[in-house]
Design an enzyme around this catalytic site. Structure first.
Site, PDB file in Angstrom:
ATOM      1  N   ASP A   1       0.842  -1.207   0.000  1.00  0.00           N
ATOM      2  CA  ASP A   1       0.000   0.000   0.000  1.00  0.00           C
ATOM      3  C   ASP A   1       0.873   1.251   0.000  1.00  0.00           C
ATOM      4  O   ASP A   1       1.869   1.310   0.724  1.00  0.00           O
ATOM      5  CB  ASP A   1      -0.884   0.040   1.247  1.00  0.00           C
ATOM      6  CG  ASP A   1      -2.006  -0.990   1.203  1.00  0.00           C
ATOM      7  OD1 ASP A   1      -1.716  -2.171   0.976  1.00  0.00           O
ATOM      8  OD2 ASP A   1      -3.166  -0.592   1.394  1.00  0.00           O
TER       9      ASP A   1
ATOM     10  N   ASP B   1      -0.511  -2.380  -4.454  1.00  0.00           N
ATOM     11  CA  ASP B   1      -1.766  -2.448  -3.676  1.00  0.00           C
ATOM     12  C   ASP B   1      -2.387  -1.061  -3.751  1.00  0.00           C
ATOM     13  O   ASP B   1      -2.044  -0.293  -4.654  1.00  0.00           O
ATOM     14  CB  ASP B   1      -1.500  -2.934  -2.237  1.00  0.00           C
ATOM     15  CG  ASP B   1      -2.732  -3.635  -1.651  1.00  0.00           C
ATOM     16  OD1 ASP B   1      -3.845  -3.094  -1.795  1.00  0.00           O
ATOM     17  OD2 ASP B   1      -2.588  -4.713  -1.052  1.00  0.00           O
ATOM     18  N   ASP B   2      -3.272  -0.730  -2.812  1.00  0.00           N
ATOM     19  CA  ASP B   2      -3.934   0.571  -2.918  1.00  0.00           C
ATOM     20  C   ASP B   2      -2.909   1.703  -3.011  1.00  0.00           C
ATOM     21  O   ASP B   2      -1.923   1.726  -2.283  1.00  0.00           O
ATOM     22  CB  ASP B   2      -4.817   0.819  -1.686  1.00  0.00           C
ATOM     23  CG  ASP B   2      -5.989  -0.158  -1.621  1.00  0.00           C
ATOM     24  OD1 ASP B   2      -6.452  -0.604  -2.681  1.00  0.00           O
ATOM     25  OD2 ASP B   2      -6.434  -0.460  -0.502  1.00  0.00           O
TER      26      ASP B   2
ATOM     27  N   HIS C   1      -3.681  -0.697  -6.909  1.00  0.00           N
ATOM     28  CA  HIS C   1      -5.079  -1.131  -6.862  1.00  0.00           C
ATOM     29  C   HIS C   1      -6.049   0.037  -6.757  1.00  0.00           C
ATOM     30  O   HIS C   1      -7.204  -0.156  -6.401  1.00  0.00           O
ATOM     31  CB  HIS C   1      -5.289  -2.098  -5.689  1.00  0.00           C
ATOM     32  CG  HIS C   1      -4.546  -3.395  -5.853  1.00  0.00           C
ATOM     33  ND1 HIS C   1      -4.565  -4.396  -4.909  1.00  0.00           N
ATOM     34  CD2 HIS C   1      -3.761  -3.854  -6.862  1.00  0.00           C
ATOM     35  CE1 HIS C   1      -3.814  -5.418  -5.321  1.00  0.00           C
ATOM     36  NE2 HIS C   1      -3.309  -5.107  -6.506  1.00  0.00           N
TER      37      HIS C   1
ATOM     38  N   ARG D   1     -12.566   3.284  -5.791  1.00  0.00           N
ATOM     39  CA  ARG D   1     -13.240   2.139  -5.153  1.00  0.00           C
ATOM     40  C   ARG D   1     -13.780   2.513  -3.776  1.00  0.00           C
ATOM     41  O   ARG D   1     -13.121   3.194  -2.994  1.00  0.00           O
ATOM     42  CB  ARG D   1     -12.222   1.008  -5.030  1.00  0.00           C
ATOM     43  CG  ARG D   1     -12.661  -0.150  -4.170  1.00  0.00           C
ATOM     44  CD  ARG D   1     -11.893  -1.408  -4.496  1.00  0.00           C
ATOM     45  NE  ARG D   1     -10.482  -1.339  -4.106  1.00  0.00           N
ATOM     46  CZ  ARG D   1      -9.727  -2.435  -3.938  1.00  0.00           C
ATOM     47  NH1 ARG D   1     -10.234  -3.629  -4.144  1.00  0.00           N
ATOM     48  NH2 ARG D   1      -8.462  -2.309  -3.602  1.00  0.00           N
TER      49      ARG D   1
ATOM     50  N   LYS E   1     -15.316   0.067  -0.769  1.00  0.00           N
ATOM     51  CA  LYS E   1     -15.649  -1.327  -0.443  1.00  0.00           C
ATOM     52  C   LYS E   1     -15.921  -1.464   1.036  1.00  0.00           C
ATOM     53  O   LYS E   1     -15.243  -0.884   1.882  1.00  0.00           O
ATOM     54  CB  LYS E   1     -14.525  -2.268  -0.886  1.00  0.00           C
ATOM     55  CG  LYS E   1     -13.167  -1.945  -0.321  1.00  0.00           C
ATOM     56  CD  LYS E   1     -12.134  -3.022  -0.653  1.00  0.00           C
ATOM     57  CE  LYS E   1     -10.738  -2.550  -0.311  1.00  0.00           C
ATOM     58  NZ  LYS E   1      -9.714  -3.570  -0.239  1.00  0.00           N
TER      59      LYS E   1
END
Ligand SMILES: *[C@@H]1O[C@H](CO)[C@@H](O)[C@H](O)[C@H]1NC(C)=O
Ligand SMILES: *[C@@H]1O[C@H](CO)[C@@H](O)[C@H](O)[C@H]1NC(C)=O
Ligand SMILES: *[C@@H]1O[C@H](CO)[C@@H](O)[C@H](O)[C@H]1NC(C)=O
Length: 377
Positions: free
Chosen positions: A194, A215-216, A237, A268, A270
């Site tokens: 991340d 990742d993010d 991500h 995103r 989530k």
């Protein structure tokens, strides 16, 4: 120049000479003071860490430091007003352990990267493609807990796992951070790296950063009054709210003027299946997507599933504005997927133009009356 004048005075009058001499001494004294004030405590040897934190001039220069294996660069308990500078190449020994390699905590702190410095974490020694899910134990890199502070200009390369985490911060500016983990892109490389995470914080602005990771790019799981702007994300991500759950709240978040390149997701939100919380007063504005590979925009309430695989859990997402989120996704991607419990989404505004994705998925819970090309190619 000055000495010339004094020399003239020496010839002319002894009174003026002594006055001038005093001035000269004072000036020299002043210069000396300035020299001391800007010098700071040169932290080149890890054993000096505690002494550096107590240094009278509240300036710690982390110069070409090597942090021994398994040791934490512990910059907690800083004196208020401390300036920390990174300069040269800062490196770390290898050890498998959990926890943070660097922690910084304090009030009215400035953390500055000097031109040409590099914080080279040499993450390849840990990488095995498994991230936090197995294989070698991998430390997270840096956690800051700062109030009324600034973090500026850090160049961080190749972290084992998560890179920069701002937790429980207040009134913090983070700018010009370069998270460069592109070496981790290969198979068996970086995972769960991340870029910038933010949790439990208020009034934090993150701007002009670059993140290339696996990742993010940015993730926020709780907090309020957060701005993420003028940042470029590559390889990861996407820009994420979540994973939400455990009753946590994200409110008043603005993400604007960002570019997301070859990430799996663009934007995103989530939340985890079986958990709840609240997402409120959120704006994503002027976001450009380039070659996103799975979902241009994805909002779903059944993480870790993606979309229609399972039912979402009710999770309010209120006052969400998607404005001018535009660009391209790959052919195998879905342009937009919304999969939330009907009634969870309230007061949404939507203006997006995402093209290229040929994966057509049905949507659930899109508020009536908004014109969202969900499930369309
Ligand atoms: C928010 O934080 C910034 C520092 O980044 C500070 O200048 C500003 O006053 C803070 N705003 C509020 C409302 O406290
Ligand atoms: C909706 O959220 C935005 C921030 O994204 C905020 O500026 C605005 O005041 C909110 N509107 C309402 C009605 O709460
Ligand atoms: C949407 O974006 C495409 C290019 O990606 C462009 O050709 C088209 O005009 C845009 N549509 C609108 C309504 O802005």
């Amino acid at each position: 120049m000055y000495l010339d004048q004094s020399a003239t005075v020496f010839v002319n009058a002894s009174l003026v000479f002594s006055l001038n001499m005093e001035l000269l001494l004072r000036t020299l004294g002043g210069l000396l003071l300035i020299a001391v004030a800007t010098k700071g405590f040169d932290l080149t040897n890890f054993d000096q860490l505690e002494a550096a934190k107590k240094s009278a001039d509240k300036r710690i220069v982390i110069r070409d430091l090597f942090v021994p294996s398994g040791k934490q660069l512990d910059l907690k308990n800083l004196q208020e007003g401390t300036v920390i500078e990174f300069t040269g190449r800062v490196t770390f020994g290898f050890a498998e352990w959990d926890g943070f390699m660097v922690v910084i905590k304090g009030k009215n702190i400035r953390v500055l990267g000097k031109p040409g410095h590099l914080i080279d974490v040499e993450g390849h020694r840990w990488w095995d493609g498994l991230g936090g899910k197995g294989g070698k134990r991998k430390p997270r890199f840096m956690q800051v807990t700062l109030e009324d502070s600034l973090v500026s200009g850090l160049n961080i390369k190749n972290t084992p796992k998560d890179c920069f985490i701002a937790n429980f911060c207040k009134n913090l500016r983070i700018e010009n951070i370069n998270v460069d983990i592109k070496d981790g892109d290969k198979k068996g490389g970086g995972h769960n790296t991340d870029g910038i995470n933010c949790g439990g914080s208020s009034n934090v602005t993150i701007s002009n950063c670059k993140v290339h990771n696996q990742d993010d790019c940015f993730a926020i799981g709780s907090g309020r009054d957060i701005v993420f702007e003028n940042n470029v994300c590559t390889g990861g991500h996407g820009i994420s709210i979540g994973s939400m759950g455990k009753g946590k709240v994200v409110e008043r978040l603005t993400v604007r003027n960002c570019v997301v390149i070859k990430n799996t997701n663009g934007v995103r939100i989530k939340s985890r299946k079986g958990e709840t919380g609240l997402v409120k007063d959120i704006t994503f504005e002027n976001i450009e997507l380039q070659g996103v590979t799975q979902y241009g925009i994805i909002i779903h309430g059944n993480y870790p599933d993606n979309g229609p695989k399972s039912e979402p859990t009710p999770f309010p997402i209120e006052n969400l504005t998607i404005n001018n989120v535009h660009g391209t996704v790959g052919r195998g991607a879905a342009n937009i997927l919304v999969w939330v419990t009907p009634g969870s989404a309230k007061n949404w505004k939507w203006n997006s133009n995402i093209t290229g994705g040929k994966r057509r998925l049905s949507c659930k819970g899109v508020p009536s009356g908004i014109n969202m090309p969900c499930g369309k190619i």
